[in-house]
Design a protein around this motif. Sequence first.
Motif, PDB file in Angstrom:
ATOM      1  N   MET A  91       0.854  -1.181   0.000  1.00 49.14           N
ATOM      2  CA  MET A  91       0.000   0.000   0.000  1.00 49.14           C
ATOM      3  C   MET A  91       0.889   1.229   0.000  1.00 49.14           C
ATOM      4  O   MET A  91       1.714   1.393   0.899  1.00 49.14           O
ATOM      5  CB  MET A  91      -0.904   0.005   1.237  1.00 49.14           C
ATOM      6  CG  MET A  91      -2.020  -1.013   1.175  1.00 49.14           C
ATOM      7  SD  MET A  91      -2.863  -1.178   2.758  1.00 49.14           S
ATOM      8  CE  MET A  91      -2.059  -2.658   3.382  1.00 49.14           C
ATOM      9  N   PHE A  92       0.738   2.041  -1.032  1.00 53.86           N
ATOM     10  CA  PHE A  92       1.391   3.338  -1.075  1.00 53.86           C
ATOM     11  C   PHE A  92       0.390   4.342  -0.521  1.00 53.86           C
ATOM     12  O   PHE A  92      -0.741   4.426  -1.013  1.00 53.86           O
ATOM     13  CB  PHE A  92       1.762   3.742  -2.497  1.00 53.86           C
ATOM     14  CG  PHE A  92       2.904   2.971  -3.114  1.00 53.86           C
ATOM     15  CD1 PHE A  92       3.679   2.077  -2.405  1.00 53.86           C
ATOM     16  CD2 PHE A  92       3.209   3.178  -4.452  1.00 53.86           C
ATOM     17  CE1 PHE A  92       4.724   1.388  -3.004  1.00 53.86           C
ATOM     18  CE2 PHE A  92       4.260   2.502  -5.063  1.00 53.86           C
ATOM     19  CZ  PHE A  92       5.026   1.605  -4.335  1.00 53.86           C
ATOM     20  N   VAL A  93       0.786   5.093   0.482  1.00 55.04           N
ATOM     21  CA  VAL A  93      -0.084   6.060   1.137  1.00 55.04           C
ATOM     22  C   VAL A  93       0.344   7.457   0.706  1.00 55.04           C
ATOM     23  O   VAL A  93       1.493   7.848   0.909  1.00 55.04           O
ATOM     24  CB  VAL A  93       0.006   5.910   2.677  1.00 55.04           C
ATOM     25  CG1 VAL A  93      -0.958   6.856   3.361  1.00 55.04           C
ATOM     26  CG2 VAL A  93      -0.249   4.464   3.102  1.00 55.04           C
ATOM     27  N   CYS A  94      -0.564   8.186   0.097  1.00 54.73           N
ATOM     28  CA  CYS A  94      -0.285   9.528  -0.411  1.00 54.73           C
ATOM     29  C   CYS A  94       0.216  10.433   0.715  1.00 54.73           C
ATOM     30  O   CYS A  94      -0.517  10.722   1.666  1.00 54.73           O
ATOM     31  CB  CYS A  94      -1.555  10.103  -1.037  1.00 54.73           C
ATOM     32  SG  CYS A  94      -1.434  11.833  -1.520  1.00 54.73           S
ATOM     33  N   SER A  95       1.446  10.884   0.589  1.00 56.26           N
ATOM     34  CA  SER A  95       2.062  11.692   1.634  1.00 56.26           C
ATOM     35  C   SER A  95       1.308  12.995   1.921  1.00 56.26           C
ATOM     36  O   SER A  95       1.003  13.283   3.080  1.00 56.26           O
ATOM     37  CB  SER A  95       3.521  11.984   1.267  1.00 56.26           C
ATOM     38  OG  SER A  95       4.134  12.768   2.257  1.00 56.26           O
ATOM     39  N   PRO A  96       0.979  13.809   0.917  1.00 56.74           N
ATOM     40  CA  PRO A  96       0.258  15.046   1.232  1.00 56.74           C
ATOM     41  C   PRO A  96      -1.117  14.791   1.867  1.00 56.74           C
ATOM     42  O   PRO A  96      -1.535  15.503   2.784  1.00 56.74           O
ATOM     43  CB  PRO A  96       0.102  15.747  -0.115  1.00 56.74           C
ATOM     44  CG  PRO A  96       1.144  15.149  -0.991  1.00 56.74           C
ATOM     45  CD  PRO A  96       1.341  13.748  -0.506  1.00 56.74           C
ATOM     46  N   CYS A  97      -1.826  13.753   1.394  1.00 59.19           N
ATOM     47  CA  CYS A  97      -3.143  13.410   1.962  1.00 59.19           C
ATOM     48  C   CYS A  97      -2.995  12.973   3.418  1.00 59.19           C
ATOM     49  O   CYS A  97      -3.809  13.324   4.278  1.00 59.19           O
ATOM     50  CB  CYS A  97      -3.796  12.292   1.156  1.00 59.19           C
ATOM     51  SG  CYS A  97      -4.062  12.656  -0.582  1.00 59.19           S
ATOM     52  N   VAL A 155      -0.548   0.163   9.064  1.00 59.67           N
ATOM     53  CA  VAL A 155      -0.855  -1.263   8.933  1.00 59.67           C
ATOM     54  C   VAL A 155       0.272  -1.952   8.162  1.00 59.67           C
ATOM     55  O   VAL A 155       1.065  -1.297   7.462  1.00 59.67           O
ATOM     56  CB  VAL A 155      -2.210  -1.495   8.219  1.00 59.67           C
ATOM     57  CG1 VAL A 155      -3.357  -0.936   9.043  1.00 59.67           C
ATOM     58  CG2 VAL A 155      -2.204  -0.928   6.814  1.00 59.67           C
ATOM     59  N   ALA A 156       0.330  -3.263   8.259  1.00 64.25           N
ATOM     60  CA  ALA A 156       1.322  -4.046   7.527  1.00 64.25           C
ATOM     61  C   ALA A 156       1.203  -3.779   6.031  1.00 64.25           C
ATOM     62  O   ALA A 156       0.094  -3.717   5.493  1.00 64.25           O
ATOM     63  CB  ALA A 156       1.131  -5.530   7.807  1.00 64.25           C
ATOM     64  N   GLY A 157       2.331  -3.610   5.380  1.00 63.40           N
ATOM     65  CA  GLY A 157       2.361  -3.411   3.938  1.00 63.40           C
ATOM     66  C   GLY A 157       2.236  -1.971   3.490  1.00 63.40           C
ATOM     67  O   GLY A 157       2.339  -1.683   2.300  1.00 63.40           O
ATOM     68  N   ALA A 158       1.993  -1.043   4.423  1.00 64.49           N
ATOM     69  CA  ALA A 158       1.782   0.363   4.063  1.00 64.49           C
ATOM     70  C   ALA A 158       3.061   1.185   4.223  1.00 64.49           C
ATOM     71  O   ALA A 158       3.834   0.969   5.147  1.00 64.49           O
ATOM     72  CB  ALA A 158       0.673   0.972   4.916  1.00 64.49           C
ATOM     73  N   ALA A 159       3.236   2.127   3.295  1.00 66.05           N
ATOM     74  CA  ALA A 159       4.346   3.068   3.364  1.00 66.05           C
ATOM     75  C   ALA A 159       3.863   4.413   2.827  1.00 66.05           C
ATOM     76  O   ALA A 159       3.204   4.476   1.795  1.00 66.05           O
ATOM     77  CB  ALA A 159       5.527   2.579   2.531  1.00 66.05           C
TER      78      ALA A 159
END
Length: 120
Positions: free
Chosen positions: A78-84, A96-100
Amino acid sequence: MSGKFLINLTCGLDNTDKATVAFVVANAAVASDKDTVVFLSIEGVRLSQQGVADAVHEEGFAPLKELMDNFAAAGGRMFVCSPCFKKRKLDEAVLVAGAAVVGGAKLVEFMSDGCPSISY
């Protein structure tokens, strides 16, 4: 044919049906040996936090937490949008596991050599 697959998820608790279906598709993609990324953006970034998906269970589907855990355990990312993420003042210590948390350049890099995608 690309060995990658991207799911763009803009929803979280604001539309648990879409969030659930996105992870059903993500699990199908990773089970098909695709290098699979779920890009969490807008309200979807909230799902990157431990405990947020725990109570979500849409009728006819596995619970969202189970879908997310299975996806990560199978090698999905999971790529998590940094600005969001920053806008919502979320905590990187409880991902959570798998998220960055990543910037847009990481998403562009993943998709740059041809990558089918779907959005929810």
